[in-house]
Design a protein around this motif. Structure first.
Motif, PDB file in Angstrom:
ATOM      1  N   GLY A  14       0.834  -1.207   0.000  1.00  0.00           N
ATOM      2  CA  GLY A  14       0.000   0.000   0.000  1.00  0.00           C
ATOM      3  C   GLY A  14       0.864   1.251   0.000  1.00  0.00           C
ATOM      4  O   GLY A  14       0.604   2.219  -0.715  1.00  0.00           O
ATOM      5  N   TYR A  79       1.061   6.200   7.604  1.00  0.00           N
ATOM      6  CA  TYR A  79      -0.043   5.262   7.821  1.00  0.00           C
ATOM      7  C   TYR A  79      -1.248   5.642   6.956  1.00  0.00           C
ATOM      8  O   TYR A  79      -1.900   4.783   6.382  1.00  0.00           O
ATOM      9  N   CYS A  82      -0.374   4.793   3.402  1.00  0.00           N
ATOM     10  CA  CYS A  82      -0.426   3.341   3.258  1.00  0.00           C
ATOM     11  C   CYS A  82      -1.872   2.878   3.046  1.00  0.00           C
ATOM     12  O   CYS A  82      -2.159   2.101   2.145  1.00  0.00           O
ATOM     13  N   ALA A  83      -2.773   3.384   3.884  1.00  0.00           N
ATOM     14  CA  ALA A  83      -4.200   3.006   3.766  1.00  0.00           C
ATOM     15  C   ALA A  83      -4.760   3.414   2.423  1.00  0.00           C
ATOM     16  O   ALA A  83      -5.501   2.650   1.780  1.00  0.00           O
ATOM     17  N   LYS A  86      -3.536   1.052  -0.227  1.00  0.00           N
ATOM     18  CA  LYS A  86      -4.208  -0.244  -0.178  1.00  0.00           C
ATOM     19  C   LYS A  86      -5.568  -0.188  -0.833  1.00  0.00           C
ATOM     20  O   LYS A  86      -5.996  -1.144  -1.484  1.00  0.00           O
ATOM     21  N   MET A  87      -6.267   0.940  -0.681  1.00  0.00           N
ATOM     22  CA  MET A  87      -7.596   1.072  -1.279  1.00  0.00           C
ATOM     23  C   MET A  87      -7.532   1.181  -2.796  1.00  0.00           C
ATOM     24  O   MET A  87      -8.454   0.795  -3.486  1.00  0.00           O
TER      25      MET A  87
END
Length: 89
Positions: A14, A79, A82-83, A86-87
């Motif tokens: 991600g 963070y 990263c999220a 990932k999406m």
């Protein structure tokens, strides 16, 4: 020119996806690759200004160059990045 830089806070695919997306959007930056094992980002750039802009963007999204300040809010940005990565993977 091509450069490889070691970065901080790289955790997963991600993170890599966000880094590739954000740097690829920048004029005169291309060929962005991320090596998660080595914690490096490689990219092609046109001049020193473009290289500095890429380093600044990496820091702004939470992945500062190794040796640069890595405060709590920078880690928090990583963070979030990263999220998001990932999406959009």
């Amino acid at each position: 020119m091509r450069s490889t830089v070691h970065i901080q806070n790289l955790k997963c695919g991600g993170c890599a996806a966000t880094i590739i997306t954000k740097l690829s959007e920048v004029k005169n930056i291309s060929g962005v690759t991320v090596d998660q094992e080595e914690e490096t980002v490689s990219f092609d750039y046109y001049n020193h200004h473009d290289f500095e802009r890429a380093k600044h963007i990496l820091s702004m999204i939470g992945y500062p160059i190794l040796g640069a300040d890595n405060k709590l809010y920078t880690k928090a940005k990583s963070y979030v990045s990263c999220a998001i990565g990932k999406m959009h993977k």
